[in-house]
Design an enzyme around this catalytic site. Structure first.
Site, mmCIF file in Angstrom:
data_model
loop_
_atom_site.group_PDB
_atom_site.id
_atom_site.type_symbol
_atom_site.label_atom_id
_atom_site.label_comp_id
_atom_site.label_asym_id
_atom_site.label_seq_id
_atom_site.Cartn_x
_atom_site.Cartn_y
_atom_site.Cartn_z
ATOM 1 N NE ARG A 1 47.422 -68.620 57.270
ATOM 2 C CZ ARG A 1 47.804 -68.940 58.496
ATOM 3 N NH1 ARG A 1 47.240 -69.960 59.125
ATOM 4 N NH2 ARG A 1 48.758 -68.264 59.102
ATOM 5 C CG ASP B 1 55.846 -67.857 51.527
ATOM 6 O OD1 ASP B 1 54.906 -67.133 51.162
ATOM 7 O OD2 ASP B 1 56.988 -67.405 51.770
ATOM 8 N NE ARG C 1 51.334 -64.290 47.880
ATOM 9 C CZ ARG C 1 51.881 -63.370 48.672
ATOM 10 N NH1 ARG C 1 51.144 -62.415 49.166
ATOM 11 N NH2 ARG C 1 53.168 -63.442 48.984
ATOM 12 C CE1 TYR D 1 60.512 -60.926 52.624
ATOM 13 C CE2 TYR D 1 61.331 -61.743 50.525
ATOM 14 C CZ TYR D 1 60.399 -61.030 51.249
ATOM 15 O OH TYR D 1 59.359 -60.414 50.604
ATOM 16 N NE ARG E 1 46.596 -62.478 53.138
ATOM 17 C CZ ARG E 1 47.642 -61.712 53.433
ATOM 18 N NH1 ARG E 1 47.819 -61.286 54.660
ATOM 19 N NH2 ARG E 1 48.497 -61.357 52.498
#
Ligand code: CP3
Length: 343
Positions: free
Chosen positions: A36, A73, A23, A149, A27
């Site tokens: 973004r 992702d 990562r 998921y 952010r």
């Protein structure tokens, strides 16, 4: 000029320990948040080669990591198979859950490469943008983690839906894993065709699975992917990350055939040096929350990790990804600490 990260992954460490961070594009960087903000949907953002390549480059420009990880992702793969995937602000990923044979029937590889093709374009763009000494890393989620998921329809704490399907309806569960092996092997091969120098397979939820199913749900699918990628691309290193798998790391390394293993924050380093680094390159493992806190405690811990793993191939990384509250200046201090260390 040689790529020191790539060489280290191949088992040829030099004087300096190469580094990159999970990562590292994200952010915590104001310039990431700015790009973004130009795309509402996160999946659409992942499928925008220009923007994805730009945010991949951002941490490299700031900190000069030895590796750049493709921005995308892990949930691109279920999306490419035809499952609906979306992200809701504040609550993470959402998917239309796969519960029945009919739900599995609706997934297929037919349109896969068309749907995810933008990711290959991002890789190809990066190949031209990156400094020659920087290793370009592709990645995918491991079948077990993706299945958690896909079956739950969201992130979950104990992966109850996936575990229960695995026990109750192994035929259906195996159909999902088999499709994921097939899609992931092709997906990684295409990333390498487009220019990825090495790839990482993220099994973020490999924790606390019984030995009996760790073989079937983690080791076998990963080995199948490794075998297929290696058959086409024998010189491309593959990093496995069976996060929180504890002592099962040993069998994971012995049986999957990965070239390197990424270590979560809880792994004992002396144990890893003796049991894992003697066989493969190890990667890791500073606590991302210690990088939030920073200062001399972080520097001391980075040196402890570097010292403990200095007798074999080591790639410095986090034990899991950066969190959004990480101060960018702490990443600069950590990067300098690693860059200036000599084995
Ligand atoms: O810099 C990089 O590491 C490359 C890009 C990357 C992302 N996700 C970007 C991302 C990579 C390699 C991933 C992997 C990923 N995605 C994993 C495996 C690694 C891990 O963290 O265990 C998993 C489980 C996912 C699934 C996922 N994606 C979740 C659970 C979330 C929400 C998390 C959150 O903190 O909100 C994402 C979204 C996501 N993927 C973001 C980023 C930068 C944040 C969303 C945004 O920017 O809007």
């Amino acid at each position: 000029m040689s790529k020191i990260l790539l060489e280290t992954l191949k088992g040829n460490p030099g004087e300096r320990v190469p580094f990159w961070f999970m990562r590292q594009a994200g952010r915590y960087l104001p310039e990431y948040r700015e790009v973004r903000a130009t795309t509402k949907s996160f999946m659409e953002f992942c499928y925008s080669p220009e923007k994805a390549a730009e945010v991949t480059m951002q941490p490299i420009r700031r900190y000069g990591m030895d590796g750049a990880i493709l921005f995308a992702d892990i949930l691109v793969v279920p999306d490419g198979l035809g499952q609906n995937v979306w992200f809701e602000a504040g609550s993470g990923p959402k998917l239309t859950p796969v519960k029945t044979a009919g739900d599995v029937d609706r997934l297929s590889l037919n349109d896969f490469h068309d749907k995810v093709g933008a990711v290959y374009e991002t890789v190809a763009k990066l190949k031209h943008m990156l400094p020659v000494e920087t290793t370009l890393l592709g990645f995918a989620g491991a079948p077990w983690t993706l299945a958690t998921y896909m079956i739950e329809g969201a992130g979950s704490k104990d992966h109850a839906a996936a575990r229960q399907m695995g026990y109750r309806n192994p035929d259906l569960f195996n159909r999902i894993l088999d499709m994921l092996v097939d899609a992931t092997a092709q997906y990684l091969c295409r990333q390498i065709d487009a220019g990825a120098d090495a790839v990482q397979i993220f099994d973020s939820w490999a924790a606390a699975l019984p030995e009996s199913v760790f073989d079937d749900w983690v080791i076998k699918p990963t080995k199948a992917i490794v075998d297929r990628v290696r058959a086409k691309h024998p010189d491309t290193p593959i990093i496995g990350f069976p996060r929180l798998a504890g002592l099962q790391h040993i069998r994971f390394v012995d049986e999957t055939g990965v070239d390197a293993v990424s270590l979560d924050t809880g792994i004992s380093l002396d144990w890893a040096a003796a049991e894992l680094q003697s066989k493969v390159c190890v990667q890791g493992n500073i606590d991302p929350h210690l990088v939030v806190s920073g200062g001399q405690k972080m520097v001391g811990e980075a040196n402890r990790i570097l010292d403990a793993l200095k007798h074999g191939p080591h790639v410095f990384n986090l034990g899991h990804g950066f969190v959004p509250e990480t101060p960018p200046e702490n990443v600069a201090l950590l990067s300098d600490t690693i860059r200036n260390y000599r084995r």
